[in-house]
Design a protein around this motif. Structure first.
Motif, PDB file in Angstrom:
ATOM      1  N   LEU A 200      -1.411   0.472  -5.968  1.00  0.00           N
ATOM      2  CA  LEU A 200      -1.579  -0.568  -4.970  1.00  0.00           C
ATOM      3  C   LEU A 200      -1.123  -1.856  -5.654  1.00  0.00           C
ATOM      4  CD1 LEU A 200      -3.185  -0.475  -2.192  1.00  0.00           C
ATOM      5  CD2 LEU A 200      -5.077  -1.406  -3.461  1.00  0.00           C
ATOM      6  N   ALA A 201      -0.187  -2.568  -5.035  1.00  0.00           N
ATOM      7  CA  ALA A 201       0.289  -3.798  -5.667  1.00  0.00           C
ATOM      8  C   ALA A 201      -0.262  -5.002  -4.919  1.00  0.00           C
ATOM      9  CB  ALA A 201       1.805  -3.823  -5.692  1.00  0.00           C
ATOM     10  N   ILE A 202      -0.972  -5.851  -5.646  1.00  0.00           N
ATOM     11  CA  ILE A 202      -1.592  -7.017  -5.022  1.00  0.00           C
ATOM     12  C   ILE A 202      -0.857  -8.275  -5.479  1.00  0.00           C
ATOM     13  CG2 ILE A 202      -3.742  -8.284  -4.726  1.00  0.00           C
ATOM     14  CD1 ILE A 202      -5.072  -5.594  -5.776  1.00  0.00           C
ATOM     15  N   TYR A 203      -0.294  -9.008  -4.541  1.00  0.00           N
ATOM     16  CA  TYR A 203       0.391 -10.269  -4.841  1.00  0.00           C
ATOM     17  C   TYR A 203      -0.550 -11.404  -4.484  1.00  0.00           C
ATOM     18  CZ  TYR A 203       4.648  -7.472  -5.184  1.00  0.00           C
ATOM     19  OH  TYR A 203       5.576  -6.535  -5.557  1.00  0.00           O
ATOM     20  N   LYS A 204      -1.030 -12.073  -5.537  1.00  0.00           N
ATOM     21  CA  LYS A 204      -1.956 -13.185  -5.305  1.00  0.00           C
ATOM     22  C   LYS A 204      -1.243 -14.345  -4.645  1.00  0.00           C
ATOM     23  CE  LYS A 204      -6.057 -12.552  -7.607  1.00  0.00           C
ATOM     24  NZ  LYS A 204      -7.387 -12.979  -7.317  1.00  0.00           N
ATOM     25  N   THR A 205      -0.043 -14.668  -5.162  1.00  0.00           N
ATOM     26  CA  THR A 205       0.755 -15.743  -4.588  1.00  0.00           C
ATOM     27  C   THR A 205       2.123 -15.193  -4.239  1.00  0.00           C
ATOM     28  OG1 THR A 205       1.445 -16.343  -6.795  1.00  0.00           O
ATOM     29  CG2 THR A 205      -0.402 -17.573  -5.883  1.00  0.00           C
ATOM     30  N   GLU A 206       2.901 -16.007  -3.528  1.00  0.00           N
ATOM     31  CA  GLU A 206       4.158 -15.512  -2.986  1.00  0.00           C
ATOM     32  C   GLU A 206       5.120 -15.044  -4.074  1.00  0.00           C
ATOM     33  OE1 GLU A 206       5.635 -18.062  -0.008  1.00  0.00           O
ATOM     34  OE2 GLU A 206       7.357 -16.792   0.438  1.00  0.00           O
ATOM     35  N   ASN A 207       5.203 -15.812  -5.161  1.00  0.00           N
ATOM     36  CA  ASN A 207       6.197 -15.472  -6.176  1.00  0.00           C
ATOM     37  C   ASN A 207       5.578 -14.917  -7.448  1.00  0.00           C
ATOM     38  OD1 ASN A 207       8.384 -16.419  -4.556  1.00  0.00           O
ATOM     39  ND2 ASN A 207       7.660 -18.497  -5.019  1.00  0.00           N
ATOM     40  N   GLY A 208       4.273 -14.715  -7.410  1.00  0.00           N
ATOM     41  CA  GLY A 208       3.603 -14.262  -8.621  1.00  0.00           C
ATOM     42  C   GLY A 208       3.848 -12.788  -8.928  1.00  0.00           C
ATOM     43  N   GLU A 209       3.444 -12.422 -10.119  1.00  0.00           N
ATOM     44  CA  GLU A 209       3.528 -11.015 -10.522  1.00  0.00           C
ATOM     45  C   GLU A 209       2.417 -10.227  -9.832  1.00  0.00           C
ATOM     46  OE1 GLU A 209       5.366  -8.894 -12.870  1.00  0.00           O
ATOM     47  OE2 GLU A 209       6.788 -10.420 -12.158  1.00  0.00           O
TER      48      GLU A 209
ATOM     49  N   GLY B 139       5.312   6.440   3.375  1.00  0.00           N
ATOM     50  CA  GLY B 139       6.091   5.371   2.782  1.00  0.00           C
ATOM     51  C   GLY B 139       5.232   4.156   2.504  1.00  0.00           C
ATOM     52  N   GLU B 140       5.678   3.350   1.550  1.00  0.00           N
ATOM     53  CA  GLU B 140       4.921   2.163   1.203  1.00  0.00           C
ATOM     54  C   GLU B 140       5.045   1.123   2.304  1.00  0.00           C
ATOM     55  OE1 GLU B 140       5.791   0.659  -2.630  1.00  0.00           O
ATOM     56  OE2 GLU B 140       4.947   2.430  -3.578  1.00  0.00           O
ATOM     57  N   PHE B 141       3.999   0.356   2.481  1.00  0.00           N
ATOM     58  CA  PHE B 141       4.106  -0.750   3.426  1.00  0.00           C
ATOM     59  C   PHE B 141       3.390  -1.969   2.885  1.00  0.00           C
ATOM     60  CE2 PHE B 141      -0.208  -0.318   4.996  1.00  0.00           C
ATOM     61  CZ  PHE B 141      -0.481   1.035   4.815  1.00  0.00           C
ATOM     62  N   GLY B 142       3.979  -3.120   3.173  1.00  0.00           N
ATOM     63  CA  GLY B 142       3.385  -4.375   2.728  1.00  0.00           C
ATOM     64  C   GLY B 142       2.591  -4.982   3.860  1.00  0.00           C
ATOM     65  N   VAL B 143       1.451  -5.554   3.507  1.00  0.00           N
ATOM     66  CA  VAL B 143       0.625  -6.186   4.542  1.00  0.00           C
ATOM     67  C   VAL B 143       0.503  -7.668   4.223  1.00  0.00           C
ATOM     68  CG1 VAL B 143      -1.602  -6.208   5.687  1.00  0.00           C
ATOM     69  CG2 VAL B 143      -0.668  -4.054   4.850  1.00  0.00           C
ATOM     70  N   LEU B 144       0.900  -8.490   5.170  1.00  0.00           N
ATOM     71  CA  LEU B 144       0.737  -9.941   5.065  1.00  0.00           C
ATOM     72  C   LEU B 144      -0.327 -10.364   6.065  1.00  0.00           C
ATOM     73  CD1 LEU B 144       4.491 -10.891   4.974  1.00  0.00           C
ATOM     74  CD2 LEU B 144       2.857 -11.615   3.253  1.00  0.00           C
TER      75      LEU B 144
ATOM     76  N   VAL C 137       0.839  -1.195   0.000  1.00  0.00           N
ATOM     77  CA  VAL C 137       0.000   0.000   0.000  1.00  0.00           C
ATOM     78  C   VAL C 137       0.877   1.250   0.000  1.00  0.00           C
ATOM     79  CG1 VAL C 137      -1.881   1.181   1.195  1.00  0.00           C
ATOM     80  CG2 VAL C 137      -1.662  -1.291   1.398  1.00  0.00           C
ATOM     81  N   PRO C 138       0.581   2.228  -0.860  1.00  0.00           N
ATOM     82  CA  PRO C 138       1.351   3.475  -0.850  1.00  0.00           C
ATOM     83  C   PRO C 138       0.890   4.413   0.264  1.00  0.00           C
ATOM     84  CG  PRO C 138      -0.250   3.527  -2.613  1.00  0.00           C
ATOM     85  CD  PRO C 138      -0.422   2.209  -1.922  1.00  0.00           C
ATOM     86  N   GLY C 139       1.426   4.261   1.443  1.00  0.00           N
ATOM     87  CA  GLY C 139       1.051   5.113   2.576  1.00  0.00           C
ATOM     88  C   GLY C 139       1.660   6.498   2.450  1.00  0.00           C
TER      89      GLY C 139
END
Lengths: 85, 292
Positions: A49-58, A29-34, A24-26
């Motif tokens: 906003l970058a969404i990772y469907k799987t761990e290694n996916g685009e 600063g950006e932060f990733g949420v797991l 998420v672009p806070g």
């Protein structure tokens, strides 16, 4: 081991799904949420906003404008004024 | 008694009116469905914003330094009444009801010694309010160019109102619109939008006690408050749009039925007149033949 992610605009519910991670672009600063992230709230700046469907996916990118993100025990909710995609 | 020809013309004219009202009813029904969907789609955002506001507000204490949108200006002398109406008529009592509710509130406030000003959105409310309260209208807002209501439209309106608030033009703002209940029932509703009425913390659970904020609670709240005003207005506009179509649908349904009744009545009258004319003619012929 999935994170429940929701992207909501005033006009509609854009996304509601289980994903691996969202970046998420806070404003500060950006932060990733797991999954299992501590309760957290931040305002959001205009950006992707970058969404990772799987761990290694685009990542899938969605441009959002104005709003804030909230992480609670249920997952991540991003409230944006505008979102493309 | 009206002549045969006049009756025929009259029936024709009622028939074409019925066609129009029937078409309008169909259009309103289709639009109503869409407006209702939009209102439903807007609900999740408003609900989440509300719960966030509630949990934030329980953490921030209201002091002189808190944002004016939350704390108020410290007086309640000047009231602004925002009246949301439609751009088009022929929707039954839709606009009348909203304006009546707003004027009632205005009267109450005036009797309590407050100053009341109006802020009108939509053409139909403007006409009525201009007749009665011409001097009190602060501004009117055209909606005619909007085809499909978007959040940015509500935002523009909210920004204008907030700017007026910051400039000290008024102390309290109320919003009047028609809440959509069903196609038959639309309830004119008034609510206070400025200062923001904060929902009290039922949404506050123990788990949210350890929430981290970035930047901090006050900054987030200051960011959220204007957004909250915009979303309230957006919601009202969506409800209004659905109510307008519902009201029009009902009104046009009644009109269509009325026209049907009228056509029946006129047709009976037409047939009777025609028969009477034929009978008179026959009597004349028979009488003429007997005389020979």
């Amino acid at each position: 081991m999935a994170l429940h992610f929701e992207l909501v605009t005033p006009e509609r519910l854009v996304r509601s799904e289980e994903v691996h991670m969202v970046v998420v672009p806070g404003t500060e600063g950006e932060f990733g949420v797991l999954q299992g992230h501590a309760p957290f709230m931040s305002t959001v700046r205009d950006g992707d906003l970058a969404i990772y469907k799987t761990e290694n996916g685009e990542p899938v990118k969605i441009r959002i404008e104005g709003g804030f993100a909230e992480v609670n025990e249920k997952g991540l909710t991003v409230l944006a004024e505008r979102a493309e995609g | 008694m009206a002549s045969l020809k006049a009756l025929k013309i009259r029936i024709g004219s009622v028939k074409s009116t019925q066609k129009i009202t029937k078409a309008m009813k169909m259009v309103a029904a289709a639009k109503l469905r869409r407006a209702q969907e939009a209102a439903v789609a807007g609900r999740p955002y408003a609900e989440r914003l509300e719960s966030v506001m509630a949990s934030l507000a329980s953490k921030v204490t209201i002091s002189a330094s808190s944002p004016k949108l939350l704390a108020g200006t410290g007086s309640d002398q000047v009231h602004l009444i925002v009246v949301a109406t439609s751009e088009r008529g022929l929707a039954g009592a839709f606009n009348t009801n909203i304006v009546r509710a707003a004027r009632k509130k205005a009267e109450e406030l005036t009797n309590a010694g407050k100053t009341v000003r109006f802020y009108v959105a939509g053409k139909k409310g403007r006409a009525v309010l201009r007749r009665f309260h011409a001097k009190q209208i602060a501004h009117d807002f055209e909606l005619g160019h909007i085809k499909k209501l978007a959040f940015s439209d509500a935002q523009a309106l909210a920004e204008d109102i907030t700017a007026r608030y910051e400039a000290g033009e008024f102390d309290v703002a109320h919003l009047f619109y028609a809440k959509f209940q069903s196609a038959l029932v639309q309830e004119p509703t008034g609510q206070q939008i400025i200062p923001v009425a904060v929902p009290k913390g039922a949404a506050d659970t123990g788990a949210s006690a350890a929430v981290e904020y970035e930047p901090d609670e006050e900054a987030i709240l200051a960011d959220l408050l204007p957004r909250n005003v915009a979303i309230q207005i957006f919601r009202a506009m969506l409800e209004n749009a659905a109510s307008e179509q519902g009201s029009r649908m009902t009104a046009m349904d009644n009109a269509t039925r009325n026209a049907g009744d009228m056509i029946n009545k006129l047709t009976i009258q037409y047939n009777r007149t025609r028969q009477a004319a034929i009978t008179t003619e026959l009597i004349e012929i028979i009488a003429g033949a007997e005389a020979l």
